[in-house]
Design a protein around this motif. Structure first.
Motif, PDB file in Angstrom:
ATOM      1  N   THR A   1       1.185  -1.253   0.055  1.00  0.00           N
ATOM      2  CA  THR A   1       0.300  -0.157   0.179  1.00  0.00           C
ATOM      3  C   THR A   1       0.878   1.345   0.022  1.00  0.00           C
ATOM      4  O   THR A   1       0.211   2.592  -0.598  1.00  0.00           O
ATOM      5  N   THR A   2       2.243   1.247   0.990  1.00  0.00           N
ATOM      6  CA  THR A   2       2.933   2.605   0.958  1.00  0.00           C
ATOM      7  C   THR A   2       3.036   3.290  -0.693  1.00  0.00           C
ATOM      8  O   THR A   2       2.853   4.256  -0.658  1.00  0.00           O
ATOM      9  N   PRO A   3       3.517   2.744  -1.952  1.00  0.00           N
ATOM     10  CA  PRO A   3       3.678   3.289  -2.808  1.00  0.00           C
ATOM     11  C   PRO A   3       2.479   3.627  -3.872  1.00  0.00           C
ATOM     12  O   PRO A   3       2.878   5.077  -4.714  1.00  0.00           O
ATOM     13  N   ILE A   4       0.447   2.942  -3.176  1.00  0.00           N
ATOM     14  CA  ILE A   4       0.102   3.341  -3.479  1.00  0.00           C
ATOM     15  C   ILE A   4      -0.811   4.452  -2.652  1.00  0.00           C
ATOM     16  O   ILE A   4      -1.177   6.466  -2.705  1.00  0.00           O
ATOM     17  N   PHE A   5      -0.067   4.736  -1.195  1.00  0.00           N
ATOM     18  CA  PHE A   5      -0.657   5.628  -0.874  1.00  0.00           C
ATOM     19  C   PHE A   5      -0.545   7.009   0.054  1.00  0.00           C
ATOM     20  O   PHE A   5      -0.408   7.708   0.688  1.00  0.00           O
ATOM     21  N   VAL A   6       0.761   6.428   0.360  1.00  0.00           N
ATOM     22  CA  VAL A   6       1.944   7.515   0.806  1.00  0.00           C
ATOM     23  C   VAL A   6       1.814   9.301  -0.581  1.00  0.00           C
ATOM     24  O   VAL A   6       1.922   9.993   0.065  1.00  0.00           O
ATOM     25  N   PRO A   7       1.628   8.854  -1.621  1.00  0.00           N
ATOM     26  CA  PRO A   7       2.158   9.576  -2.405  1.00  0.00           C
ATOM     27  C   PRO A   7       0.543  10.541  -2.556  1.00  0.00           C
ATOM     28  O   PRO A   7       0.826  11.734  -2.163  1.00  0.00           O
TER      29      PRO A   7
END
Length: 434
Positions: free
Chosen positions: A346-352
């Protein structure tokens, strides 16, 4: 191939592999390899090897095996026995005092270990039999240990925060400091709940019969000296900037060896067991990281991350509705996946996305970690629940363990809500760091 179709295929393959029971690391890595071959052909395989090498030699991730070693060495010492004796002496006479004290010990272990299993196993073997012997309700006894052990990923140091910081490109030191106040807050919420509930219904946590003199209480405090010294040194060097989290991990690992030596528990057998467990857990973490980073690179090149982000933003919803949707997504994923795997997915999708919405990534990382605490005690995957099942007496069933965590999951959700409404609880200490 159209990005939307590529996204659907990638998602379908990932769900298929996970349903088939393949490890998260190999599911992500396998899809990454297929994506690389499809996009660049066989000649692109060198990028997978390059990714594995670059992530395996990442200086930040060096902290992972060091903190894991620190946790495993501490597990072999008798610090848990001394801490529990101290709690029994000082809090045993209170209704629910042993259960609340167990949460305090779990918080102390969290500040020394970085993972949840150390406190859960130690208290499951030491505190649980003692509480059941003294007539404590089995649901209260097992629930406080399962939930207290989960504090290991919120109160710094935290392996989960290291992985999140690496993927989100956020300062691990600030994440550590950001988790300190919410971690203490959650431990206090647990303790207040236990004490109030036991005061209203003393049969849940009857006071112990032993009466200790003032001298015995003072002598019992010696059990806190070594843990306190280790916590102050490790967190102090990070907060003051005297050392990076990786260097602090090295200090912590050496400190844990000194603690074990002082306790005369630094035998070859204990050291061999600690090293073996460290190697196994570190290998698992690094395989997940390698597979996930390769998977992320494929998603980024194919435009999948941008597609999902643009689609969500195109809904024109309030940023808080999007935030709530993300938290619900984390909670559902936590019921089935390991938190490290969830970070990678999820980090590559949600953080940005959250950064574009104006949310602080450090604060978001703390919120995520609190959500993952719920994952550790939420069935069917809940890792701490499996640990508890392995150490509880035979008359405590898995259904009892599931029932025991219900109020604590609610309390974790309350803490998540408080930190969401008052973000300075997570950002106060990081903002003072250089």
């Amino acid at each position: 191939m159209d990005t939307a179709l590529f996204t659907a295929i990638i998602t379908g393959l990932l769900l298929l592999f996970l349903v088939l029971g393949l490890p998260v690391a190999f599911s992500l890595g396998g899809i990454a390899v297929l994506g690389v071959v499809y996009i660049w052909g066989a000649k692109g395989m060198y990028m997978v090897a390059q990714t594995a090498y670059s992530e395996g030699t990442n200086s930040i991730l060096t902290a992972v095996p060091l903190f894991i070693l620190m946790a495993n060495v501490l597990r072999t010492s008798n610090l848990a026995d001394e801490l529990y004796h101290m709690i029994q002496v000082w809090m045993g006479r209170l209704p629910g005092g042993l259960a609340a004290g167990t949460v305090v010990i779990c918080a102390i272990f969290a500040a020394m270990a970085g993972i949840s299993s150390v406190a859960t196993v130690s208290m499951g073997l030491i505190a649980l039999p003692a509480m059941l012997k003294r007539g404590y309700d089995k649901h209260l006894a097992t629930g406080c240990i399962s939930a207290g052990g989960a504090l290991g990923i919120l109160i710094p140091p935290s392996i989960i925060m290291i992985i999140y910081g690496t993927m989100a490109e956020v300062s691990v030191g600030k994440l550590f400091m950001g988790g300190l106040v919410p971690g203490i807050l959650l431990a206090l919420i647990f303790c207040v709940f236990i004490l109030v509930r036991s005061a209203l219904k003393p049969s849940l946590g009857p006071p112990v019969d032993e009466v200790f003199s003032f001298r015995e209480k003072i002598l019992a405090l010696k059990g806190i000296f070594l843990p306190a010294a280790l916590i102050i040194v490790v967190l102090g060097v990070i907060y003051t900037g005297a050392a990076t989290p990786t260097e602090a991990a090295g200090i912590g690992a050496v400190g844990s060896l000194l603690c074990a030596a002082i306790q005369r528990r630094l035998s070859w057998a204990n050291l061999k067991g600690a090293l073996s467990s460290t190697f196994s857990l570190t290998a698992m973490v690094l395989w997940i990281v390698i597979g996930a980073v390769a998977f992320t690179h494929v998603l980024a090149y194919a435009g999948v991350s941008d597609l999902i982000k643009d689609t969500i933003l195109g809904l024109h919803l309030s940023k808080w509705w999007i935030f709530i949707g993300i938290q619900i997504c984390f909670f559902v994923l936590g019921m089935f996946l390991d938190p490290a795997g969830i970070i990678m997915l999820t980090t590559p999708i949600f953080v940005p996305l959250i950064m574009e919405l104006g949310f602080d990534p450090v604060w978001f990382g703390i919120i995520f970690t609190i959500n993952m605490e719920m994952a550790y005690i939420t069935p069917p995957f809940g890792f701490n629940l499996f640990i508890m099942k392995a150490v509880v007496p035979k008359d405590v069933t898995l259904n009892d363990i599931y029932r025991s965590i219900i109020p604590f999951v609610i309390l974790q959700a309350v803490c998540l809500l408080i930190v969401t409404i008052f973000p300075d609880l997570a950002l106060f200490l990081p903002n003072f760091m250089e």
